[in-house]
Design a protein around this motif. Structure first.
Motif, PDB file in Angstrom:
ATOM      1  N   GLY A 606       0.794  -1.224   0.000  1.00 31.60           N
ATOM      2  CA  GLY A 606       0.000   0.000   0.000  1.00 31.60           C
ATOM      3  C   GLY A 606       0.822   1.267   0.000  1.00 31.60           C
ATOM      4  N   GLU A 607       2.078   1.184   0.424  1.00 34.40           N
ATOM      5  CA  GLU A 607       2.953   2.352   0.379  1.00 34.40           C
ATOM      6  C   GLU A 607       3.446   2.625  -1.042  1.00 34.40           C
ATOM      7  OE1 GLU A 607       3.787   4.505   2.929  1.00 34.40           O
ATOM      8  OE2 GLU A 607       2.101   3.425   3.845  1.00 34.40           O
ATOM      9  N   ILE A 608       3.381   1.613  -1.880  1.00 38.40           N
ATOM     10  CA  ILE A 608       3.849   1.738  -3.265  1.00 38.40           C
ATOM     11  C   ILE A 608       2.679   1.929  -4.223  1.00 38.40           C
ATOM     12  CG2 ILE A 608       5.000   0.512  -5.157  1.00 38.40           C
ATOM     13  CD1 ILE A 608       6.591  -1.027  -3.043  1.00 38.40           C
ATOM     14  N   ASN A 609       1.633   1.149  -4.049  1.00 32.10           N
ATOM     15  CA  ASN A 609       0.507   1.049  -4.985  1.00 32.10           C
ATOM     16  C   ASN A 609      -0.570   2.052  -4.575  1.00 32.10           C
ATOM     17  OD1 ASN A 609      -0.631  -0.499  -7.242  1.00 32.10           O
ATOM     18  ND2 ASN A 609      -2.111  -1.280  -5.754  1.00 32.10           N
ATOM     19  N   ARG A 610      -0.776   3.122  -5.377  1.00 34.55           N
ATOM     20  CA  ARG A 610      -1.554   4.262  -4.905  1.00 34.55           C
ATOM     21  C   ARG A 610      -2.648   4.673  -5.896  1.00 34.55           C
ATOM     22  NH1 ARG A 610      -0.093   4.971   0.337  1.00 34.55           N
ATOM     23  NH2 ARG A 610      -0.684   7.188   0.221  1.00 34.55           N
ATOM     24  N   PHE A 611      -3.660   5.325  -5.351  1.00 29.97           N
ATOM     25  CA  PHE A 611      -4.702   5.982  -6.146  1.00 29.97           C
ATOM     26  C   PHE A 611      -4.546   7.486  -5.953  1.00 29.97           C
ATOM     27  CE2 PHE A 611      -8.957   5.159  -8.170  1.00 29.97           C
ATOM     28  CZ  PHE A 611      -9.223   6.470  -8.513  1.00 29.97           C
ATOM     29  N   GLN A 612      -4.450   8.192  -7.066  1.00 29.13           N
ATOM     30  CA  GLN A 612      -4.306   9.644  -7.002  1.00 29.13           C
ATOM     31  C   GLN A 612      -5.045  10.268  -8.184  1.00 29.13           C
ATOM     32  OE1 GLN A 612      -0.434  11.786  -7.926  1.00 29.13           O
ATOM     33  NE2 GLN A 612      -0.504  12.106  -5.705  1.00 29.13           N
ATOM     34  N   ARG A 613      -5.838  11.286  -7.894  1.00 23.69           N
ATOM     35  CA  ARG A 613      -6.503  12.051  -8.955  1.00 23.69           C
ATOM     36  C   ARG A 613      -6.280  13.531  -8.675  1.00 23.69           C
ATOM     37  NH1 ARG A 613     -12.812  11.829 -11.330  1.00 23.69           N
ATOM     38  NH2 ARG A 613     -12.149  12.387 -13.460  1.00 23.69           N
ATOM     39  N   LEU A 614      -5.407  14.132  -9.443  1.00 22.17           N
ATOM     40  CA  LEU A 614      -5.003  15.506  -9.191  1.00 22.17           C
ATOM     41  C   LEU A 614      -5.782  16.525 -10.005  1.00 22.17           C
ATOM     42  CD1 LEU A 614      -1.120  15.043  -9.082  1.00 22.17           C
ATOM     43  CD2 LEU A 614      -2.715  15.183  -7.145  1.00 22.17           C
ATOM     44  N   SER A 615      -6.191  16.154 -11.217  1.00 31.78           N
ATOM     45  CA  SER A 615      -6.854  17.117 -12.087  1.00 31.78           C
ATOM     46  C   SER A 615      -7.753  16.358 -13.048  1.00 31.78           C
ATOM     47  CB  SER A 615      -5.825  17.939 -12.875  1.00 31.78           C
ATOM     48  OG  SER A 615      -5.230  17.150 -13.887  1.00 31.78           O
ATOM     49  N   GLY A 616      -8.482  17.111 -13.860  1.00 29.42           N
ATOM     50  CA  GLY A 616      -9.331  16.500 -14.870  1.00 29.42           C
ATOM     51  C   GLY A 616      -8.622  16.279 -16.190  1.00 29.42           C
ATOM     52  N   ALA A 617      -7.299  16.419 -16.216  1.00 28.22           N
ATOM     53  CA  ALA A 617      -6.542  16.270 -17.459  1.00 28.22           C
ATOM     54  C   ALA A 617      -6.708  14.862 -18.013  1.00 28.22           C
ATOM     55  CB  ALA A 617      -5.070  16.568 -17.223  1.00 28.22           C
ATOM     56  N   ILE A 618      -6.808  14.773 -19.332  1.00 26.25           N
ATOM     57  CA  ILE A 618      -6.939  13.468 -19.974  1.00 26.25           C
ATOM     58  C   ILE A 618      -5.651  12.669 -19.826  1.00 26.25           C
ATOM     59  CG2 ILE A 618      -7.257  12.309 -22.190  1.00 26.25           C
ATOM     60  CD1 ILE A 618      -9.158  14.601 -22.958  1.00 26.25           C
ATOM     61  N   ASP A 619      -4.513  13.315 -20.008  1.00 27.35           N
ATOM     62  CA  ASP A 619      -3.228  12.657 -19.788  1.00 27.35           C
ATOM     63  C   ASP A 619      -2.899  12.776 -18.305  1.00 27.35           C
ATOM     64  OD1 ASP A 619      -2.918  12.060 -22.526  1.00 27.35           O
ATOM     65  OD2 ASP A 619      -2.155  14.073 -22.907  1.00 27.35           O
ATOM     66  N   LEU A 620      -3.027  11.668 -17.591  1.00 25.18           N
ATOM     67  CA  LEU A 620      -2.933  11.696 -16.131  1.00 25.18           C
ATOM     68  C   LEU A 620      -1.534  12.087 -15.673  1.00 25.18           C
ATOM     69  CD1 LEU A 620      -4.950   8.460 -15.255  1.00 25.18           C
ATOM     70  CD2 LEU A 620      -5.779  10.811 -15.492  1.00 25.18           C
ATOM     71  N   GLU A 621      -1.499  12.867 -14.614  1.00 27.03           N
ATOM     72  CA  GLU A 621      -0.247  13.264 -13.993  1.00 27.03           C
ATOM     73  C   GLU A 621      -0.256  12.793 -12.547  1.00 27.03           C
ATOM     74  OE1 GLU A 621      -0.011  17.468 -14.416  1.00 27.03           O
ATOM     75  OE2 GLU A 621       0.311  17.421 -16.589  1.00 27.03           O
ATOM     76  N   PHE A 622       0.934  12.391 -12.064  1.00 27.49           N
ATOM     77  CA  PHE A 622       1.050  11.890 -10.698  1.00 27.49           C
ATOM     78  C   PHE A 622       2.224  12.574 -10.010  1.00 27.49           C
ATOM     79  CE2 PHE A 622      -0.707   8.400 -13.299  1.00 27.49           C
ATOM     80  CZ  PHE A 622      -1.960   8.304 -12.694  1.00 27.49           C
ATOM     81  N   ASP A 623       2.135  12.649  -8.686  1.00 26.61           N
ATOM     82  CA  ASP A 623       3.142  13.381  -7.923  1.00 26.61           C
ATOM     83  C   ASP A 623       3.284  12.715  -6.555  1.00 26.61           C
ATOM     84  OD1 ASP A 623       4.628  15.207  -6.404  1.00 26.61           O
ATOM     85  OD2 ASP A 623       3.800  16.933  -7.469  1.00 26.61           O
ATOM     86  N   ASP A 624       4.488  12.203  -6.259  1.00 26.11           N
ATOM     87  CA  ASP A 624       4.720  11.530  -4.978  1.00 26.11           C
ATOM     88  C   ASP A 624       4.532  12.458  -3.785  1.00 26.11           C
ATOM     89  OD1 ASP A 624       5.271   9.054  -6.071  1.00 26.11           O
ATOM     90  OD2 ASP A 624       7.447   9.345  -6.112  1.00 26.11           O
ATOM     91  N   SER A 625       4.665  13.760  -3.998  1.00 27.95           N
ATOM     92  CA  SER A 625       4.586  14.695  -2.877  1.00 27.95           C
ATOM     93  C   SER A 625       3.152  15.104  -2.550  1.00 27.95           C
ATOM     94  CB  SER A 625       5.418  15.943  -3.186  1.00 27.95           C
ATOM     95  OG  SER A 625       4.825  16.710  -4.233  1.00 27.95           O
TER      96      SER A 625
END
Length: 726
Positions: A606-625
């Motif tokens: 669970g520390e590695i495998n994450r769900f994140q939704r930062l914006s509505g952008a079609i090309d998904l962006e992710f950020d560890d911080s």
């Protein structure tokens, strides 16, 4: 090689594109205002739109309007891509995607298809365009990237629920090599020097169980597509003409793609039926014209041209390409010195008709009749209904071919025996109806295990109908279903989220044995001990799960993977034939990568495998911080039924979900329908909406919501009731 085109590529400068106006004239606005009065939209407590229209066309008008409210950018993107206009947004690198689209249908052909369509199909297409144009007219703050007006012929480019399900199987590298600005065939196929990364499996799970296996005595259906996240929204669309469908809709389409009515339900899984063929053509030149051999004939090659715009900084430029067709279809690439045509299903009017008619069927007989339209090429279908039936269709559009010819590769187009001879009717295809074991499953796998011992037999069908290989998701489903009984909807959910990972039941014990047979390098001792004590199930706190995932990924990307082997065949290769040193080397690579990324390999999943939704952008962006959530699910690669496909972002160490379980539903058919559903993230792509991320925690914790299908239930859950334009 003879020269076939005086100028293959012409660059034309254009100052700026003149896009279609979005301003509706007063007469049109009056008409749209009047149609909006025939539509009511009720948003429930999860933002799901329940659209009620007087006619089917009214319901479609409201459906497209509601979709645009939730995610207009994805609607626009789907049509820009499908119509071959992506380069106008993304630049010249997308121009061969556009060319591929136009090779199979030009704008003029799409307009002609619409004009010649039956009146009922035209009415739905009109409503599609009107609903989107009314949204744009009443939302002046929305700024489309390209499409400021939608036309009723546009759905001809996008007539199946799996956008690109067929055409995306045609590689762009071959098109680019053939059609770029050189003499055709002068360029080699492009190859990438980037290391191979095994992609997350695309596909889905469908399960139908008869009343013999349920507590209520009613049949049940699991609808479990594995798509990219936010690829489809959840909708409910109703008309006074008999439409009452609930389920997942691909953004911009006017029909529920995977879903159910009170009478029946349908789940599509991607098929591996061989429904695409490549024809090697014998081209020559006669009297200055291109011809191709077909039997004893020499036929003229159809030569045309298309001009495609592309963005270059703040300007649009244009580029003109030739297009070559034989009666088999468009030329898409070369093999050696031969031009090759790729033939696919392309019957948009009937595909739209079938897709919409599916949502109005009222039982098996009507559903089976609808299936015999035979235009759903990219899917298998798992089915259940209120009459007690469960059924399965392996593919739908299946060309008839000479069974003595091998169609798995390229065939000789000049051999008249290789031509398609129509399509197989449904009663000739691989199907199942009410098998005595009481269950049917498909996980993009062979149909010959779809109902266990009661499955169809391979020897009864031509090879091209089912080249499908088995996979561990199907193995997993079969194992659970063989023990299933007294199922409730919650029990079906538990089955669909069973945490076992069957692939690791083979490859991890093999790794442990390899360690025991080796010199037992102490550097591996602790990791081997962790893996040896593991029960091969996924959980958020499991270190073994993390280590197994990275080990498995190294296996799939290994140079020792047999060429052309499926994932299952790769696992079994290492299980049966992998040397101890090969397996320990892969473990070493996995531990090294984990240590480099996280400082240690001892990382809970669970520390590695994450769900994140930062914006509505079609090309998904992710950020560890930034904020994210631990997910106790795993990739379908390992046989996880509830698939959570995750990968590293461009600048991340952790892996983030991007495809897998998206819209999921379980449905029980009886006197009244009962259903529960779940959607990845939320219904809206607007970060300011409460429904942007309100289903993240339910998604992670497997807390399905009850579906309000009947009007009283919808009104009890209503948060907002309005008409389009209000």
């Amino acid at each position: 090689m003879f020269r076939v085109w005086a100028v293959v590529s012409v660059f034309l400068l254009a100052s700026c594109a003149t896009l279609e106006t979005r301003t509706a004239d007063p007469t049109e606005m009056a008409r749209l205002d009047a149609q909006a009065q025939n539509v009511e939209i009720i948003r429930d407590d999860y933002g799901v739109p329940h659209i009620y229209g007087k006619t089917d066309a009214d319901a479609v008008f409201g459906l497209l309007y509601a979709q645009a409210e939730d995610d207009f950018p994805r609607i626009e993107r789907n049509y820009v891509w499908a119509m071959g206009r992506l380069a106008e947004i993304e630049g010249e690198e997308a121009i061969y995607s556009d060319l591929r689209a136009r090779l199979y249908m030009t704008m003029d052909e799409a307009k002609a298809a619409y004009e010649n369509a039956p009146a009922d199909v035209k009415a739905l297409c009109d409503a599609f365009a009107d609903g989107l144009n009314y949204y744009l007219a009443t939302h002046p703050e929305v700024e489309p990237k390209l499409l400021t007006r939608f036309e009723p012929w546009m759905p001809m480019f996008f007539s199946e629920g799996s956008i690109g399900g067929d055409i995306e199987q045609i590689p762009l590298d071959g098109i680019k090599a053939f059609y770029q600005d050189k003499e055709p065939g002068d360029s080699l196929l492009l190859t990438s020097n980037a290391p191979f990364v095994d992609p997350e499996p695309a596909g889905s799970n469908g399960i139908a169980v008869s009343g013999d296996l349920t507590r209520s005595g009613n049949p049940m259906l699991l609808i479990n597509p594995h798509t990219s996240f936010y690829f489809r929204g959840e909708v409910h669309v109703v008309s006074e003409e008999g439409l009452n469908a609930y389920g997942a809709v691909t953004w911009g389409q006017f029909f529920v793609y995977q879903g159910f009515s009170e009478k029946n339900g349908w789940m599509h899984t991607s098929t591996y039926v061989d429904f695409i063929d490549k024809f090697r053509e014998d081209i020559s030149e006669q009297d200055g014209e291109l011809v191709y051999r077909y039997g004893d004939e020499m036929r003229p090659v159809q030569v045309s041209e298309v001009t495609l715009d592309y963005k270059d900084g703040n300007r649009l430029k244009s580029r003109t390409f030739p297009m070559y067709h034989t009666h088999h279809g468009p030329v898409t690439h070369m093999e050696g010195d031969k031009w090759v045509v790729t033939k696919i299903n392309w019957d948009p009017v009937n595909a739209l008709k079938q897709s919409f008619l599916r949502t109005k069927t009222d039982g098996y007989e009507a559903f089976n009749e609808m299936m015999d339209i035979r235009t759903n090429s990219s899917n298998n279908t798992v089915y259940a209904d209120a009459q007690g039936n469960i059924a399965y269709y392996h593919g739908n559009f299946i060309p008839k071919r000479d069974p003595m010819i091998d169609y798995s590769g390229t065939v000789n187009g000049w051999d008249t025996r290789t031509d398609w001879d129509g399509t197989h009717p449904v009663d000739e295809a691989i199907t199942l109806l009410n098998p005595p074991n009481g269950w049917i499953q498909n996980a993009n796998s062979t149909p010959f295990t779809a109902a266990g011992d009661n499955s169809p037999k391979r020897e009864n069908y031509p090879a091209y109908m089912a080249p499908d290989k088995e996979n561990f998701r199907a193995v997993h489903a079969i194992r659970l279903l063989e023990e299933a009984n007294d199922l409730t909807l919650d029990g079906l959910i538990d089955l669909a989220y069973d945490p076992a990972l069957p692939a690791f039941e083979f490859i991890i014990p093999s790794l442990v044995d390899s360690y025991d047979l080796s010199n037992q390098n102490p550097a591996f001792a602790e990791a081997i001990s962790v893996l040896d004590e593991w029960n091969h199930t996924v959980s958020a706190d499991s270190v073994a799960m993390s280590l197994a995932h990275y080990y498995g990924m190294e296996m799939l990307q290994s140079d020792a993977r047999p060429k052309g082997a499926s994932r299952m065949e790769t696992y079994m290769h290492f299980f049966e034939s992998g040397t101890p040193q090969e397996q320990l080397d892969l473990l070493d690579k996995a531990m090294t990568k984990m240590t480099a990324d996280f400082g240690t390999w001892k990382m809970p999943w669970g520390e590695i495998n994450r769900f994140q939704r930062l914006s509505g952008a079609i090309d998904l962006e992710f950020d560890d911080s930034k904020k994210s959530y631990p997910v106790p699910m795993a990739s379908g690669r390992w046989g996880a039924l509830a698939a959570f496909g995750a990968s590293q972002g461009e600048n991340t160490k952790k892996i983030y979900g991007y495809r897998g379980n998206s819209f999921v539903a379980v449905v029980e058919f009886g006197d009244k329908i009962k259903a529960k559903s779940l959607l990845a993230g939320g219904q809206s792509n607007d970060p300011d909406s409460p429904h942007f991320d309100d289903q993240i925690l339910p998604y992670i914790n497997v807390k399905f919501k009850d579906v309000p299908y009947y009007r009283d239930d919808v009104e009890a859950r209503a948060v907002r009731t309005y008409r389009p334009g209000e």
